[in-house]
Scaffold this motif. Structure first.
Motif, short mmCIF file in Angstrom:
data_model
loop_
_atom_site.label_atom_id
_atom_site.label_comp_id
_atom_site.label_asym_id
_atom_site.label_seq_id
_atom_site.Cartn_x
_atom_site.Cartn_y
_atom_site.Cartn_z
N THR A 105 -3.33 10.94 -20.60
CA THR A 105 -4.57 12.62 -19.98
C THR A 105 -4.61 12.76 -18.55
N ILE A 106 -5.26 13.89 -18.72
CA ILE A 106 -5.80 14.04 -17.09
C ILE A 106 -6.90 13.65 -17.27
N ASP A 107 -7.49 12.99 -18.43
CA ASP A 107 -9.46 12.54 -17.42
C ASP A 107 -8.39 10.87 -16.84
N HIS A 108 -7.80 10.44 -18.37
CA HIS A 108 -7.35 8.71 -17.38
C HIS A 108 -7.16 8.85 -16.05
N CYS A 109 -5.95 10.14 -16.15
CA CYS A 109 -5.83 9.96 -14.30
C CYS A 109 -7.04 10.31 -13.94
N VAL A 110 -7.60 10.53 -13.56
CA VAL A 110 -8.82 11.27 -12.91
C VAL A 110 -9.90 9.49 -13.06
N GLU A 111 -10.45 9.35 -14.15
CA GLU A 111 -10.37 8.12 -14.04
C GLU A 111 -9.95 6.62 -13.35
N LEU A 112 -8.62 6.65 -13.25
CA LEU A 112 -8.06 5.53 -12.66
C LEU A 112 -8.13 6.32 -11.02
N SER A 113 -8.30 6.96 -10.66
CA SER A 113 -9.09 7.68 -9.15
C SER A 113 -10.37 7.96 -9.01
N ARG A 114 -11.06 7.29 -9.71
CA ARG A 114 -12.03 7.11 -9.16
C ARG A 114 -12.60 6.22 -9.02
N PHE A 115 -11.75 4.67 -10.20
CA PHE A 115 -11.85 3.88 -9.75
C PHE A 115 -11.56 3.00 -8.31
N ILE A 116 -10.24 3.92 -8.06
CA ILE A 116 -9.90 3.28 -6.65
C ILE A 116 -10.69 3.64 -5.74
N GLU A 117 -11.01 5.02 -5.72
CA GLU A 117 -12.21 6.07 -4.47
C GLU A 117 -13.29 4.83 -4.79
N GLY A 118 -14.04 4.25 -5.68
CA GLY A 118 -15.23 3.30 -5.66
C GLY A 118 -15.07 2.47 -4.69
N ARG A 119 -13.66 1.60 -4.75
CA ARG A 119 -13.52 0.17 -3.80
C ARG A 119 -12.96 0.69 -2.52
N LEU A 120 -12.45 2.01 -1.91
CA LEU A 120 -12.23 2.13 -0.27
C LEU A 120 -13.41 3.08 0.08
N ASP A 121 -12.76 2.50 1.84
CA ASP A 121 -13.98 3.28 2.50
C ASP A 121 -13.51 3.71 3.42
N ARG A 122 -13.30 5.41 3.35
CA ARG A 122 -13.02 6.64 4.39
C ARG A 122 -13.39 6.18 5.44
N GLU A 123 -14.71 5.74 5.61
CA GLU A 123 -15.56 5.96 6.78
C GLU A 123 -14.38 4.66 7.47
N ILE A 124 -14.00 3.20 7.26
CA ILE A 124 -13.52 2.54 7.81
C ILE A 124 -11.13 2.82 7.52
N GLU A 125 -11.72 3.43 7.12
CA GLU A 125 -9.85 3.57 7.03
C GLU A 125 -9.63 4.82 6.45
N ASP A 126 -9.43 6.18 6.63
CA ASP A 126 -8.93 7.08 5.61
C ASP A 126 -7.48 7.32 4.79
N TYR A 127 -7.78 8.27 4.05
CA TYR A 127 -6.24 8.28 2.66
C TYR A 127 -6.08 9.07 2.16
N GLU A 128 -5.23 9.59 1.62
CA GLU A 128 -4.88 10.81 0.32
C GLU A 128 -4.39 9.88 -1.19
N LEU A 129 -5.10 9.95 -1.80
CA LEU A 129 -4.88 9.57 -3.08
C LEU A 129 -4.41 9.80 -4.02
N SER A 130 -3.61 10.02 -4.92
CA SER A 130 -3.10 11.22 -5.89
C SER A 130 -2.62 10.58 -6.91
N VAL A 131 -3.40 10.22 -8.41
CA VAL A 131 -3.10 9.87 -9.29
C VAL A 131 -2.20 11.24 -10.43
#
Length: 214
Positions: A105-131
């Motif tokens: 479901t869309i909620d599953h994709c959002v959940e995984l995206s937020r999990f990964i975003e919570g363990r990366l730091d855009r201030e140190i290294e920027d990125y673009e993420l799509s799930v």
């Protein structure tokens, strides 16, 4: 791994500025084993000491396919969802496709995206993420996906580019047991009949996709 100078310390003579942070200019060899300390770096930033100048550095793990794969596996560990395809470009564009033994479901994709975003730091290294979910028009890349298609039609291309439709009966690590589908158009309708059972060897298959019967 790379090391970056803490913002409130004086600059190393061989450092350079990037996004407001001072980066060491050179390979990991400039730092002995990159960072002092016997414990390996985790997914969070930790203070270490540079062998060369004895100043404090942040130690970080670069955004790599292996790193993102490990994070995704951790996030999906207690579910029936799994990664089908994952890419990380040189410009840190991260694309993840997931599937499930049941459904995604869309909620599953959002959940995984937020999990990964919570363990990366855009201030140190920027990125673009799509799930995204591996849609019905996406190739089946994992053998596990075939479980949902037993008794259903698949569009299979061999390595010579010949594409045919088959009904999947069973499969193992080496081959698929199928029946070739014979599709006849009757006006606006399609009639599907099946020939005798045969085996398709995985080593001879280029691509498998769900057959969409419009």
């Amino acid at each position: 791994m790379l090391c970056i100078l803490k913002k409130d310390v004086s600059l190393h003579p061989n450092s350079r500025r990037k996004n407001g942070v001072e980066w060491c200019n050179g390979s990991t060899a400039d730092f002995g084993s990159a960072c002092q300390g016997s414990n390996p770096c985790s997914t969070t930033n930790k203070m270490k000491t540079c062998y060369e100048c004895n100043r404090f550095f942040y130690c970080k793990i670069m955004i790599t396919k292996e790193h993102i794969t490990a994070l995704a596996s951790e996030a999906l560990e207690n579910s029936d969802r799994f990664v089908v395809d994952l890419t990380v470009s040189k410009s840190n564009v991260i694309s993840i496709y997931i599937d499930a033994d049941s459904s995604v479901t869309i909620d599953h994709c959002v959940e995984l995206s937020r999990f990964i975003e919570g363990r990366l730091d855009r201030e140190i290294e920027d990125y673009e993420l799509s799930v995204s979910s591996a849609g019905i028009d996406y190739p089946l890349l994992k053998q596990r996906q075939l479980n949902k298609y037993i008794g259903k039609e698949l569009e299979i291309s061999d390595k010579e580019g010949i594409k045919k439709v088959f009904k999947l009966l069973s499969f193992n690590d080496e081959q698929l047991t199928v029946q070739e589908a014979v599709i006849k158009k009757l006006g606006k309708l399609k009639k599907i009949t099946y020939s005798e059972t045969l085996e398709l060897y995985c080593k001879d298959i280029k691509e498998i996709k769900p057959y969409i019967n419009f």
